[in-house]
Scaffold this motif. Structure first.
Motif, PDB file in Angstrom:
ATOM      1  N   ALA A 274       0.825  -1.207   0.000  1.00 12.70           N
ATOM      2  CA  ALA A 274       0.000   0.000   0.000  1.00 12.70           C
ATOM      3  C   ALA A 274       0.862   1.259   0.000  1.00 12.70           C
ATOM      4  N   LEU A 275       1.857   1.297   0.876  1.00 10.67           N
ATOM      5  CA  LEU A 275       2.703   2.485   0.958  1.00 10.67           C
ATOM      6  C   LEU A 275       3.601   2.606  -0.268  1.00 10.67           C
ATOM      7  N   GLU A 276       4.017   1.487  -0.817  1.00 12.18           N
ATOM      8  CA  GLU A 276       4.800   1.524  -2.057  1.00 12.18           C
ATOM      9  C   GLU A 276       3.972   2.098  -3.204  1.00 12.18           C
ATOM     10  N   ALA A 277       2.672   1.782  -3.228  1.00 12.49           N
ATOM     11  CA  ALA A 277       1.805   2.323  -4.280  1.00 12.49           C
ATOM     12  C   ALA A 277       1.669   3.838  -4.139  1.00 12.49           C
ATOM     13  N   MET A 278       1.525   4.322  -2.904  1.00 14.94           N
ATOM     14  CA  MET A 278       1.446   5.762  -2.676  1.00 14.94           C
ATOM     15  C   MET A 278       2.758   6.441  -3.062  1.00 14.94           C
ATOM     16  N   ASP A 279       3.862   5.830  -2.657  1.00 20.20           N
ATOM     17  CA  ASP A 279       5.185   6.357  -3.008  1.00 20.20           C
ATOM     18  C   ASP A 279       5.372   6.364  -4.522  1.00 20.20           C
ATOM     19  N   GLY A 280       4.936   5.293  -5.181  1.00 21.93           N
ATOM     20  CA  GLY A 280       5.080   5.205  -6.629  1.00 21.93           C
ATOM     21  C   GLY A 280       4.282   6.274  -7.354  1.00 21.93           C
ATOM     22  N   LEU A 281       3.049   6.504  -6.906  1.00 23.04           N
ATOM     23  CA  LEU A 281       2.221   7.547  -7.513  1.00 23.04           C
ATOM     24  C   LEU A 281       2.899   8.909  -7.427  1.00 23.04           C
ATOM     25  N   MET A 282       3.500   9.170  -6.284  1.00 21.42           N
ATOM     26  CA  MET A 282       4.054  10.492  -6.035  1.00 21.42           C
ATOM     27  C   MET A 282       5.446  10.679  -6.638  1.00 21.42           C
TER      28      MET A 282
END
Length: 457
Positions: A274-282
């Motif tokens: 989940a946090l990797e997805a947020m990091d990836g988006l940003m």
């Protein structure tokens, strides 16, 4: 009259008065709760095993006298807010005409501090309204009454409120509050922007990978400067507070904040994903810069400065007072889905003090607060949706597309919190997420550190 969704946070409680309390109030809560732990067994803090098994309703409520203290952040000091609160008190007085109601209209910014200070002083109000994530910390201290003596169990509560509203009111298998309204953070997108980018406006992203691909495609930058976000996290640029966003991504990835034994579970593979997805988006997809926000705090998807993004569960579609019918017709909604669907939900939950001397009157006030009429008023005042099953498809819910979507999806509610140490840990959570999103630490490192702190609390 309702206004368009503005401000950084919904007006309903959540992980931090979820919806969001200021960090100073959270620090006060953590300190006082820690003090209660040190003073366990003394009169300054309620005993963990305190119960309301002795509580009963009154045989002759019309003859009961006294003062009932009521603390709530749900009624603003506007004419509409005062009128709605007066209706609640007047309705209560039909049953308890001799009981005086003393109301404290606490703000979300100070509610946490007020409740925890009252716990330390052994002087809690008889009836309190708090937020999602607050029941375990306060119930574990013996502050809130077990409502089982009034016939409320997880099963009977589930018959009363909609799917998704039971879990936040239960601690250790017992009901310690009744939800009145839910403050969702839904995800919206602009159909016209999808179409212009060659995406089907009737087919929003279906999983985290597709969400990132869509967001990257929809992002517009000129000379490196962000002109349109592919995905808006809708956060306060000075306080950041990505915790609610993480809660949504975490549930979508199949995870939860805590396991059934109250141990940290947000550092699971699902949490890291989940946090990797947020990091990836940003950072990889560059769909939004860290702490990007609109000048007035409104969701960027409403102004068109974002193609997709979080927003509250209300939008004013009036052409004069709100964003207008054209914008509302252009909005589509979807839940982030990977392993399961997820929609963040904050809310307001009414509880009774375990030390009240007027249990029958306190429960009557709680029933009035969570009646269909009172919930409808609260939903309008707080730009939220009613919690009761009887409110499904009600006028307040179908008045706009955001509320209508939120009402249909309460079964997919995602929450932060869930254990008795949450009010202490949440003060650490937002900064840790910031560290990961700023790439000062990896998502795994940030979550492992938080889990270690949770284990020591």
């Amino acid at each position: 009259m309702l206004t368009a969704t503005t401000g950084f946070y919904p007006r309903t409680g959540g992980d931090t008065g979820d919806s969001v309390m200021r960090s100073t109030a959270r620090r006060g809560a953590a300190g006082i709760l820690a003090m209660c732990g040190l003073l366990a067994g003394l009169t300054a803090c309620a005993d963990r095993t305190a119960s309301a098994s002795h509580f009963t309703t009154d045989e002759n409520p019309a003859e009961v006298g006294g003062t009932l203290r009521f603390m709530t952040p749900g009624y603003p000091t506007t004419p509409d807010g005062k009128a709605a609160l007066k209706k609640v008190v007047d309705t209560f007085h039909r049953t308890y005409p001799k009981v005086r109601v003393e109301t404290d209209l606490a703000s979300w910014a100070h509610l946490n501090e007020k409740v925890t200070t009252s716990i330390a002083a052994g002087d809690l109000p008889d009836v309190m309204v708090t937020g999602v994530g607050w029941i375990p910390p306060f119930a574990s201290k013996g502050a809130f009454a077990d409502l089982g003596s009034f016939g409320l169990t997880p099963k009977t509560l589930a018959e009363r409120v909609r799917p998704g509203f039971v879990e936040p009111a239960v601690y250790d298998g017992k009901v310690y509050g009744v939800p009145s309204i839910g403050g969702a953070k839904v995800i919206a997108y602009r159909k016209s922007v999808f179409a212009a980018a060659g995406l089907d406006p009737d087919k929003p992203p279906t999983d985290l990978a597709e969400l990132r691909a869509y967001a990257k495609k929809l992002t517009v930058r000129k000379n490196g400067r962000l002109e349109r976000s592919g995905f808006d996290f809708w956060v306060n640029p000075t306080q950041h507070q990505y915790t609610q966003n993480f809660a949504t991504f975490l549930k979508a990835a199949g995870g939860s904040f805590y396991d059934s034994r109250g141990r940290a579970a947000f550092d699971s593979p699902a949490g890291v994903r989940a946090l990797e997805a947020m990091d990836g988006l940003m950072n990889s997809d560059r769909a939004q810069d860290f702490a990007t926000a609109s000048g007035d705090g409104s969701p960027m998807v409403l102004s068109g400065r974002a193609a997709m993004g979080f927003m509250g569960a209300y939008v004013d579609c009036d052409n004069k007072t709100g964003v207008g019918e054209k914008v509302c017709d252009d909005l589509g909604f979807f839940n982030i889905t990977d392993k399961e669907q997820a929609m963040f939900m904050g809310g307001q939950i009414a509880s009774i003090s375990s030390r009240t001397e007027l249990p029958g009157a306190a429960y009557q006030l709680l029933k009035v607060l969570t009646s269909p009429e009172a919930e409808a008023d609260l939903a309008k005042l707080n730009l939220a949706i009613p919690a009761a099953r009887t409110a499904e498809g009600s006028a307040v819910e179908t008045s706009n597309p955001a509320s209508e979507f939120a009402g249909r999806n309460t079964a997919h509610s995602a929450y932060s919190g869930g254990a008795d140490n949450w009010l202490q840990l949440q003060d650490e959570f937002a900064p840790a997420l910031d560290e990961a999103l700023l790439r000062r630490r990896t998502p795994r490192q940030a979550l492992d550190t938080l889990a270690g702190k949770a284990g020591s609390m």
